[in-house]
Each structure stands twice: as structure tokens, then as C-alpha cells.
Motif scaffolding. Structure first.
Motif, PDB file in Angstrom:
ATOM      1  N   PHE A 136       0.072   4.134  13.629  1.00 36.49           N
ATOM      2  CA  PHE A 136      -1.319   3.899  13.259  1.00 36.49           C
ATOM      3  C   PHE A 136      -1.398   2.685  12.348  1.00 36.49           C
ATOM      4  N   ALA A 137      -2.473   1.950  12.449  1.00 35.09           N
ATOM      5  CA  ALA A 137      -2.770   0.887  11.485  1.00 35.09           C
ATOM      6  C   ALA A 137      -3.584   1.539  10.371  1.00 35.09           C
ATOM      7  N   ILE A 138      -3.107   1.437   9.163  1.00 41.40           N
ATOM      8  CA  ILE A 138      -3.801   2.028   8.023  1.00 41.40           C
ATOM      9  C   ILE A 138      -4.580   0.916   7.319  1.00 41.40           C
ATOM     10  N   LEU A 139      -5.893   1.086   7.243  1.00 40.10           N
ATOM     11  CA  LEU A 139      -6.754   0.081   6.629  1.00 40.10           C
ATOM     12  C   LEU A 139      -7.401   0.628   5.361  1.00 40.10           C
ATOM     13  N   GLU A 194      -5.163  18.926  13.409  1.00 40.15           N
ATOM     14  CA  GLU A 194      -5.000  17.558  13.876  1.00 40.15           C
ATOM     15  C   GLU A 194      -5.601  16.605  12.842  1.00 40.15           C
ATOM     16  N   ILE A 195      -4.949  15.486  12.619  1.00 42.06           N
ATOM     17  CA  ILE A 195      -5.435  14.499  11.654  1.00 42.06           C
ATOM     18  C   ILE A 195      -6.501  13.645  12.342  1.00 42.06           C
ATOM     19  N   PRO A 196      -7.709  13.569  11.778  1.00 37.33           N
ATOM     20  CA  PRO A 196      -8.810  12.861  12.435  1.00 37.33           C
ATOM     21  C   PRO A 196      -8.804  11.349  12.158  1.00 37.33           C
ATOM     22  N   TRP A 197      -7.749  10.670  12.635  1.00 41.21           N
ATOM     23  CA  TRP A 197      -7.655   9.228  12.445  1.00 41.21           C
ATOM     24  C   TRP A 197      -8.840   8.525  13.099  1.00 41.21           C
ATOM     25  N   VAL A 198      -9.240   7.420  12.532  1.00 43.74           N
ATOM     26  CA  VAL A 198     -10.299   6.577  13.098  1.00 43.74           C
ATOM     27  C   VAL A 198      -9.613   5.399  13.771  1.00 43.74           C
TER      28      VAL A 198
END
Length: 72
Positions: free
Chosen positions: A5-8, A59-63
Motif C-alpha cells: 500500500f502507498a501510505i499518504l 478487514e482494514i478499510p484502506w483508501v
């Protein structure tokens, strides 16, 4: 399975306090007296939030990156 994942983070000053908001995971934010401290605290908040989701079996709700930096 490996996921990446790209973490912003958005880091800004508000009323003399530095704030970091993680755009990659809704609800994750922190603050600090300096920009560096706010970002460090943001990473800690992100790690604790991810751990809480994993421990709860949720589940992790990544954007997605496109949703995060898009125009709305």
C-alpha cells in the motif's frame, strides 16, 4: 499473499499545532509540537489502528490512492 500500500499523510499547522492525517486509512490522525513529532505520532497511530483491526479479525478499510488524492 503479499499486499502493498502507498501510505499518504497530510501534515499541516492548525492553531500553532502540527497535525498529521493519514489519507490512506480514514480516522487516523495525530498531532505534535513540531512537524516531525506530528508525523511520528501519525505513524504510531496508524500502526496501532492496523493492529486493532487485525486483532479484531476485521478487514482494514484502506483508501485507494486515486480516491485519496483525487478531486473529491
Amino acid at each position: 499473499m503479499v499486499k502493498s500500500f502507498a501510505i499518504l499523510f497530510n501534515v499541516y499547522q492548525d492553531n500553532g499545532q502540527w497535525v498529521s492525517e493519514c489519507w490512506s486509512l480514514p480516522g487516523v490522525a495525530s498531532c505534535g509540537d513540531t512537524e516531525c513529532e506530528a508525523l511520528k505520532n501519525g505513524w504510531t497511530a496508524l500502526a496501532n489502528t492496523v493492529l486493532a483491526y487485525l486483532e479484531a479479525g476485521q478487514e482494514i478499510p484502506w483508501v485507494a490512492e486515486a480516491e485519496t488524492v483525487g478531486n473529491g
